[in-house]
Motif scaffolding. Structure first.
Motif, PDB file in Angstrom:
ATOM      1  N   VAL A 143      43.844  16.797  47.735  1.00 11.50           N
ATOM      2  CA  VAL A 143      42.509  16.409  47.883  1.00 11.50           C
ATOM      3  C   VAL A 143      41.798  17.250  46.740  1.00 11.50           C
ATOM      4  CG1 VAL A 143      40.444  16.685  49.366  1.00 11.50           C
ATOM      5  CG2 VAL A 143      42.770  16.026  50.404  1.00 11.50           C
ATOM      6  N   ASN A 144      40.784  16.682  45.995  1.00 10.90           N
ATOM      7  CA  ASN A 144      39.894  17.382  44.926  1.00 10.90           C
ATOM      8  C   ASN A 144      38.653  17.062  45.572  1.00 10.90           C
ATOM      9  OD1 ASN A 144      41.992  18.483  42.962  1.00 10.90           O
ATOM     10  ND2 ASN A 144      42.389  16.113  42.962  1.00 10.90           N
ATOM     11  N   VAL A 145      37.646  17.966  45.370  1.00  9.92           N
ATOM     12  CA  VAL A 145      36.200  17.786  45.497  1.00  9.92           C
ATOM     13  C   VAL A 145      35.596  18.348  44.039  1.00  9.92           C
ATOM     14  CG1 VAL A 145      34.284  18.748  46.722  1.00  9.92           C
ATOM     15  CG2 VAL A 145      36.335  18.703  47.957  1.00  9.92           C
ATOM     16  N   LEU A 146      34.866  17.402  43.575  1.00 10.33           N
ATOM     17  CA  LEU A 146      34.128  17.427  42.296  1.00 10.33           C
ATOM     18  C   LEU A 146      32.952  17.390  42.391  1.00 10.33           C
ATOM     19  CD1 LEU A 146      36.156  14.128  40.896  1.00 10.33           C
ATOM     20  CD2 LEU A 146      37.126  16.582  41.082  1.00 10.33           C
ATOM     21  N   SER A 147      32.163  17.924  41.205  1.00 13.54           N
ATOM     22  CA  SER A 147      30.657  17.893  41.233  1.00 13.54           C
ATOM     23  C   SER A 147      30.270  16.675  40.404  1.00 13.54           C
ATOM     24  CB  SER A 147      30.041  19.277  40.755  1.00 13.54           C
ATOM     25  OG  SER A 147      28.885  18.822  40.241  1.00 13.54           O
ATOM     26  N   GLY A 148      29.646  15.825  40.898  1.00 16.02           N
ATOM     27  CA  GLY A 148      29.076  14.607  40.203  1.00 16.02           C
ATOM     28  C   GLY A 148      27.935  14.863  39.292  1.00 16.02           C
ATOM     29  N   ARG A 149      27.375  16.039  39.291  1.00 14.50           N
ATOM     30  CA  ARG A 149      26.279  16.343  38.744  1.00 14.50           C
ATOM     31  C   ARG A 149      26.577  17.256  37.512  1.00 14.50           C
ATOM     32  NH1 ARG A 149      24.024  17.533  44.047  1.00 14.50           N
ATOM     33  NH2 ARG A 149      22.433  15.801  44.473  1.00 14.50           N
ATOM     34  N   ARG A 150      27.612  18.303  37.785  1.00 14.39           N
ATOM     35  CA  ARG A 150      28.098  19.130  36.805  1.00 14.39           C
ATOM     36  C   ARG A 150      29.377  18.761  36.221  1.00 14.39           C
ATOM     37  NH1 ARG A 150      26.870  22.667  40.626  1.00 14.39           N
ATOM     38  NH2 ARG A 150      29.122  23.264  41.024  1.00 14.39           N
ATOM     39  N   GLY A 151      30.111  17.528  36.827  1.00 17.94           N
ATOM     40  CA  GLY A 151      31.360  17.251  35.887  1.00 17.94           C
ATOM     41  C   GLY A 151      32.518  18.314  36.239  1.00 17.94           C
ATOM     42  N   GLU A 152      32.692  19.083  37.376  1.00 15.56           N
ATOM     43  CA  GLU A 152      33.685  20.154  37.416  1.00 15.56           C
ATOM     44  C   GLU A 152      34.381  19.927  38.700  1.00 15.56           C
ATOM     45  OE1 GLU A 152      31.252  23.342  36.825  1.00 15.56           O
ATOM     46  OE2 GLU A 152      31.210  23.888  38.801  1.00 15.56           O
ATOM     47  N   VAL A 153      35.774  20.272  38.791  1.00 14.63           N
ATOM     48  CA  VAL A 153      36.446  20.502  40.093  1.00 14.63           C
ATOM     49  C   VAL A 153      36.233  21.553  40.700  1.00 14.63           C
ATOM     50  CG1 VAL A 153      38.807  20.607  41.050  1.00 14.63           C
ATOM     51  CG2 VAL A 153      38.093  19.285  38.982  1.00 14.63           C
ATOM     52  N   MET A 154      35.551  21.450  42.036  1.00  8.80           N
ATOM     53  CA  MET A 154      34.935  22.660  42.712  1.00  8.80           C
ATOM     54  C   MET A 154      35.963  23.276  43.644  1.00  8.80           C
ATOM     55  SD  MET A 154      31.092  21.628  43.468  1.00  8.80           S
ATOM     56  CE  MET A 154      31.396  20.370  44.664  1.00  8.80           C
ATOM     57  N   HIS A 155      36.927  22.346  44.117  1.00  8.94           N
ATOM     58  CA  HIS A 155      37.899  22.781  45.080  1.00  8.94           C
ATOM     59  C   HIS A 155      38.987  21.747  45.285  1.00  8.94           C
ATOM     60  CE1 HIS A 155      38.894  24.935  48.826  1.00  8.94           C
ATOM     61  NE2 HIS A 155      39.063  23.742  49.323  1.00  8.94           N
ATOM     62  N   SER A 156      40.171  22.373  45.152  1.00 10.66           N
ATOM     63  CA  SER A 156      41.402  21.479  45.318  1.00 10.66           C
ATOM     64  C   SER A 156      42.299  21.869  46.537  1.00 10.66           C
ATOM     65  CB  SER A 156      42.177  21.582  44.151  1.00 10.66           C
ATOM     66  OG  SER A 156      41.380  20.662  43.134  1.00 10.66           O
ATOM     67  N   ILE A 157      42.649  20.998  47.289  1.00  8.28           N
ATOM     68  CA  ILE A 157      43.675  21.295  48.650  1.00  8.28           C
ATOM     69  C   ILE A 157      45.016  20.816  47.954  1.00  8.28           C
ATOM     70  CG2 ILE A 157      44.294  21.182  50.741  1.00  8.28           C
ATOM     71  CD1 ILE A 157      41.081  20.635  51.402  1.00  8.28           C
ATOM     72  N   LYS A 158      45.939  21.433  47.409  1.00  6.74           N
ATOM     73  CA  LYS A 158      47.192  21.002  47.047  1.00  6.74           C
ATOM     74  C   LYS A 158      48.033  20.651  48.207  1.00  6.74           C
ATOM     75  CE  LYS A 158      46.214  21.493  42.412  1.00  6.74           C
ATOM     76  NZ  LYS A 158      45.843  20.533  41.708  1.00  6.74           N
ATOM     77  N   GLY A 159      48.960  19.730  48.076  1.00 10.43           N
ATOM     78  CA  GLY A 159      49.774  19.469  49.160  1.00 10.43           C
ATOM     79  C   GLY A 159      49.295  19.269  50.707  1.00 10.43           C
ATOM     80  N   ALA A 160      47.780  18.519  50.573  1.00  8.80           N
ATOM     81  CA  ALA A 160      47.211  18.387  51.867  1.00  8.80           C
ATOM     82  C   ALA A 160      48.110  17.471  52.798  1.00  8.80           C
ATOM     83  CB  ALA A 160      45.748  18.061  51.712  1.00  8.80           C
ATOM     84  N   ASP A 161      48.897  16.739  52.077  1.00 16.75           N
ATOM     85  CA  ASP A 161      49.547  16.088  52.950  1.00 16.75           C
ATOM     86  C   ASP A 161      51.080  15.816  52.239  1.00 16.75           C
ATOM     87  OD1 ASP A 161      50.603  13.878  55.001  1.00 16.75           O
ATOM     88  OD2 ASP A 161      48.229  13.651  55.353  1.00 16.75           O
ATOM     89  N   SER A 162      51.889  15.630  52.962  1.00 14.74           N
ATOM     90  CA  SER A 162      53.405  15.355  52.301  1.00 14.74           C
ATOM     91  C   SER A 162      54.014  14.042  51.871  1.00 14.74           C
ATOM     92  CB  SER A 162      54.415  15.800  53.389  1.00 14.74           C
ATOM     93  OG  SER A 162      54.261  14.997  54.547  1.00 14.74           O
ATOM     94  N   CYS A 163      52.811  13.058  52.327  1.00 13.88           N
ATOM     95  CA  CYS A 163      52.872  11.461  51.911  1.00 13.88           C
ATOM     96  C   CYS A 163      51.640  11.234  51.111  1.00 13.88           C
ATOM     97  CB  CYS A 163      53.511  10.825  52.793  1.00 13.88           C
ATOM     98  SG  CYS A 163      52.640  10.695  54.161  1.00 13.88           S
ATOM     99  N   SER A 164      51.636   9.737  50.667  1.00 18.93           N
ATOM    100  CA  SER A 164      50.309   9.401  50.113  1.00 18.93           C
ATOM    101  C   SER A 164      49.191   9.090  51.114  1.00 18.93           C
ATOM    102  CB  SER A 164      50.877   8.045  49.543  1.00 18.93           C
ATOM    103  OG  SER A 164      49.470   7.276  49.081  1.00 18.93           O
ATOM    104  N   LEU A 165      48.114   9.790  50.496  1.00 18.59           N
ATOM    105  CA  LEU A 165      46.748   9.569  51.118  1.00 18.59           C
ATOM    106  C   LEU A 165      46.217   8.304  50.917  1.00 18.59           C
ATOM    107  CD1 LEU A 165      45.599  13.102  50.824  1.00 18.59           C
ATOM    108  CD2 LEU A 165      45.916  12.200  52.908  1.00 18.59           C
ATOM    109  N   HIS A 166      45.453   7.494  51.761  1.00 20.10           N
ATOM    110  CA  HIS A 166      44.995   6.330  51.715  1.00 20.10           C
ATOM    111  C   HIS A 166      43.434   6.124  51.965  1.00 20.10           C
ATOM    112  CE1 HIS A 166      48.051   3.140  51.335  1.00 20.10           C
ATOM    113  NE2 HIS A 166      48.731   4.053  51.228  1.00 20.10           N
ATOM    114  N   SER A 167      42.911   7.240  52.700  1.00 21.32           N
ATOM    115  CA  SER A 167      41.418   6.955  52.983  1.00 21.32           C
ATOM    116  C   SER A 167      40.755   8.483  53.303  1.00 21.32           C
ATOM    117  CB  SER A 167      41.220   6.285  54.215  1.00 21.32           C
ATOM    118  OG  SER A 167      42.154   6.577  55.186  1.00 21.32           O
TER     119      SER A 167
END
Length: 346
Positions: A143-167
């Protein structure tokens, strides 16, 4: 007035479709995002009558923005900016001119290979936006959280799930809910540092992907999820961590859901079975009052009260996307057509 349905062949499989909102007048312009083409694109269209006396409006392509990979999601960041997720793992922020929709879409930010297996990119399967922030998910389970105003990645959750996330869906500014290919739902606190979900539960017992998640427009603690089997799950985050209602709905996966922007009792759903339905959700909220006199949602066994209308004759191909603006609904399908439904009573 009866419902008026018109379809227009656009020679692209449409994966996402979105009205461009106008102040005080009915929207005429919309975006589409295509998939399964040699070169996919995000297009801006306008409904126009070829002759003034005609009552039928036909969509005309105003501009086209080619992209690499399939368009997997389009969401607004603000009135004239959209976030577009792509199957090559990229996310783009694009801007449409307020005054001149003919001018090409302008790229504001480009997040490259946001979702990947190391060197190998993988699909960014979906995203959601809230107040300028963008939350993205992918086949890599991140999961990544981006700033649509500044164009940067603010937060990442690596391995939030062990399989493909859909929604994915924002619940509030610092909380998102995700659904994976096996129907596992997880709530993430974006301020937490431990990368552990705040809550997790199953959509239903039979390991089916959560294909889309939305929250109720006036009661954000009410969450709805559509599943790969076509069922609709509803639950109240204040009370329990499993769905309070599970309604067998479409005969194939739910592609997209939207509450009508001006009537929160109206829910629209479309599905891979080629169906477009309008639900009256009022019956679901009136049934019972909870402990502190709060409205609770209808329990599973009382669901005979649901009112559901089919808005167009079932197509033989999946309807992938819908978007509603006042009395007009747009939907896009795999039969390479765009449908406009007018005179929808809300």
């Amino acid at each position: 007035m009866p419902l008026d349905v018109q379809g227009t062949f656009v020679s692209q499989k449409i994966n996402k479709i979105r009205w461009i909102a106008e102040d005080y007048v009915e929207s005429k312009c919309f975006f589409t995002g295509s998939w399964d083409d040699e070169v996919n694109s995000v297009k801006v269209w306008s409904f126009e009558s070829p002759h003034e006396e005609d009552e039928v409006d036909y969509p005309r392509a105003l501009s086209e923005y080619p992209v690499e990979g399939d368009v997997t999601e389009i969401k607004f960041i603000d009135k004239n900016k959209i976030a577009v997720s792509l199957s090559n793992g990229d996310v783009k922020v694009l801007e449409v001119s307020v005054y001149d929709r003919q001018s090409p879409l302008r790229e504001v930010f480009h997040f490259k290979k946001l979702h990947n297996y190391g060197e190998e990119p993988c699909s960014c399967t979906s995203l959601d936006t809230l107040e300028g922030d963008i939350a993205t998910i992918g086949e890599d389970g991140n999961v990544n959280v981006l700033s649509g105003r500044r164009g940067e990645v603010m937060h990442s959750i690596k391995g939030a799930d062990s399989c493909s996330l859909h929604s994915i869906c924002f619940i509030k500014h610092n909380e998102v809910i995700t659904g994976n290919i096996r129907g596992h739902m997880k709530i993430w606190d974006l301020k937490a540092t431990n990368n552990k979900p705040a809550a997790s539960f199953l959509l239903a017992g039979d390991e089916l992907a959560a294909t889309c998640i939305i929250h109720h427009p006036t009661q954000p603690h009410i969450i709805l999820a559509g599943s790969e089997s076509g069922s609709l799950a509803v639950w109240d985050l204040r009370m329990n961590s499993f769905p309070t209602s599970l309604v067998n709905a479409h005969s194939a996966g739910v592609s997209e859901m939207q509450f009508h922007p001006e009537n929160p009792h109206k829910l629209l759903t479309c599905s891979a079975s080629g169906e477009l339905w309008d639900w009256n959700m009022e019956a679901m909220t009136k049934s019972s009052k909870g402990p502190d006199n709060q409205v609770t949602w209808m329990p599973l066994e009382d669901k005979k009260a649901m009112m559901v209308n089919s808005l167009i004759p079932a197509l033989h191909k999946p309807i992938n996307s819908l978007h509603c603006d006042k009395g007009r609904i747009l939907c896009g399908a795999d039969n390479e057509a765009v449908y406009l439904i007018k005179n929808f009573k809300y």
